[in-house]
Design an enzyme around this catalytic site. Structure first.
Site, PDB file in Angstrom:
ATOM      1  N   VAL A   1       0.822  -1.222   0.000  1.00 26.82           N
ATOM      2  CA  VAL A   1       0.000   0.000   0.000  1.00 26.82           C
ATOM      3  C   VAL A   1       0.853   1.268   0.000  1.00 26.82           C
ATOM      4  O   VAL A   1       0.352   2.362  -0.281  1.00 26.82           O
ATOM      5  CB  VAL A   1      -0.927   0.001   1.244  1.00 26.82           C
TER       6      VAL A   1
ATOM      7  N   ALA B   1       5.892  -6.113   6.188  1.00 30.25           N
ATOM      8  CA  ALA B   1       4.468  -6.058   5.817  1.00 30.25           C
ATOM      9  C   ALA B   1       4.338  -5.317   4.493  1.00 30.25           C
ATOM     10  O   ALA B   1       5.107  -4.394   4.206  1.00 30.25           O
ATOM     11  CB  ALA B   1       3.653  -5.343   6.887  1.00 30.25           C
ATOM     12  N   ASP B   2       3.369  -5.740   3.733  1.00 27.24           N
ATOM     13  CA  ASP B   2       3.047  -5.016   2.502  1.00 27.24           C
ATOM     14  C   ASP B   2       1.780  -4.201   2.665  1.00 27.24           C
ATOM     15  O   ASP B   2       1.641  -3.136   2.055  1.00 27.24           O
ATOM     16  CB  ASP B   2       2.937  -6.009   1.337  1.00 27.24           C
ATOM     17  N   ARG B   3       0.868  -4.738   3.464  1.00 28.18           N
ATOM     18  CA  ARG B   3      -0.328  -3.964   3.784  1.00 28.18           C
ATOM     19  C   ARG B   3      -0.925  -4.505   5.091  1.00 28.18           C
ATOM     20  O   ARG B   3      -1.170  -5.716   5.199  1.00 28.18           O
ATOM     21  CB  ARG B   3      -1.379  -4.057   2.669  1.00 28.18           C
TER      22      ARG B   3
ATOM     23  N   ALA C   1      -0.848  -8.505   5.299  1.00 26.09           N
ATOM     24  CA  ALA C   1      -0.385  -9.165   4.072  1.00 26.09           C
ATOM     25  C   ALA C   1       1.119  -9.033   4.009  1.00 26.09           C
ATOM     26  O   ALA C   1       1.660  -7.928   4.155  1.00 26.09           O
ATOM     27  CB  ALA C   1      -1.010  -8.515   2.844  1.00 26.09           C
TER      28      ALA C   1
END
Ligand SMILES: CSC[C@H]1O[C@H](OP(=O)(O)O)[C@H](O)[C@@H]1O
Length: 354
Positions: free
Chosen positions: A96, A246-248, A256
């Site tokens: 994000v 973390a990516d989101r 995620a």
């Protein structure tokens, strides 16, 4: 001559280069990014990867174009910027950070359009500076994450730790220092790392190719394990904590992250090993209620069925290659941010900072 470096991004006055992570660790080569199109391609094809690095390279590719262009009006400049970011955010759907930075910069741009005290040229200079500031902000945030995360894991003790990490969350995933790997760096700086275990992280091999490269480069005692060896590791070694990136992160703390993270979290819970997500605020998406709403990127079969140009999977088999999975907040001991460590179900405490 093989010149080692961990600098994933080189930028100065509108010139941008990225360390081509598809070539590491065999080759350490920089790739010029001459415009937004090349920025999109570098992100989409994972020459650069890692949620914060994706955001920074994406934004810097806009700065590269702003450096080279002039505009007849502030409205024209705002429309140009909006179109460029609308395109960039399509490069990869799960992380994000780029989307959030694009929103912030587009909002900043629209505020300058209506500010009669600013000329079109002032606006261009302000936008370039705001983008360039992302580099130093990311490094400062990572250092803070490192401190908060190390203090949390040590919990007042000063005995050396055994840490497991998954994927790559270091200098190669950020502007420098890293998030989860930043926590490891901070523990190492305090001489409180007994051993770091990193997983290979198939199929892109962020662990074997990138995290191992960073750990060896920094002289941090470390061992590479197969993704399938995590349960055996927990059974045979006293792992102090797991740290991942973390990516989101959804509003309820569901996270995620690289595929394989969820199963590590389940195993960590089974073996009573604390499990921490380490990420800047720009990874937290309060517009997403839970992990159910996070779009999970699926990567091409080739990235799973081949190693380089050599096919390793039987011809004719179909592959399922999600790049991420979602770990429920209930399995996460804490979310380590640059503002401190937060319980996954208490992320609303971060809203004033967002
Ligand atoms: C510093 S967060 C990096 C985050 O991004 C990685 O994904 P990818 O290599 O596909 O960009 C992985 O999920 C890491 O945790």
């Amino acid at each position: 001559m093989f010149r080692k470096t961990l600098k994933s991004i080189k930028y100065k006055d509108g010139d941008l280069e990225i360390l081509d992570q598809l070539l590491l660790p065999a080759k350490s080569e920089y790739k010029k990014i001459l415009d937004v199109e090349e920025g999109w391609e570098a992100i989409h094809n994972m020459h650069v990867r890692g949620a914060p690095a994706i955001a920074i390279v994406g934004c810097l590719s806009v700065a590269v174009e702003l450096y080279r262009n002039s505009f007849d009006s502030k409205e024209e400049q705002h429309d140009y910027l909006t179109k460029k970011f609308d395109y960039l955010v399509t490069a990869r759907p799960t992380a994000v950070n780029l989307m959030k930075e694009a929103e912030i910069l587009t909002e900043y741009s629209s505020e300058m359009v209506v500010n009669s005290e600013l000329s079109t040229e002032d606006m261009r200079i302000c936008l370039i500076k705001a983008i360039e500031d992302l580099l130093s902000k990311d490094i400062n945030d990572n250092k803070a994450i490192g401190t908060f995360g190390a203090d949390e894991i040590l919990n007042g003790q000063d005995s050396p730790c055994i840490i497991l990490t998954h994927c790559n969350t270091g200098s190669l995933a950020t502007a420098d220092y890293g998030t989860a790997l930043g926590v490891i760096r901070t523990l190492h700086e305090r001489s409180l790392i007994e051993k770091v275990y990193c997983t290979e992280t198939r199929p892109y091999m962020q662990g074997a190719r990138l995290t191992a490269y960073e750990l060896v480069y920094e002289g941090i005692p470390s061992t590479l394990i197969c993704d399938s060896a995590v349960a055996a590791l927990f059974k045979n070694a006293k792992v102090t904590a797991v740290v991942v990136g973390a990516d989101r992160v959804a509003a309820n703390g569901d996270t995620a992250n690289k595929i394989g993270t969820y199963q590590i979290a389940v195993l960590a819970r089974h073996h009573n090993v604390p499990f921490y997500v380490c990420a800047p605020l720009s990874s937290i998406d309060f517009d997403i209620k839970s992990g159910l709403d996070i779009v999970i990127e699926e990567r091409p079969e080739k990235e799973m069925a081949f190693i380089g140009d050599t096919r390793i999977a039987a011809q004719g088999i179909t592959c399922w290659n999600p790049a991420f999975d979602v770990t429920p907040g209930s399995l996460i001991s804490g979310i380590v941010t640059e503002k401190g460590v937060f319980q996954p179900d208490k992320l609303e405490d971060l809203l004033p900072y967002s």
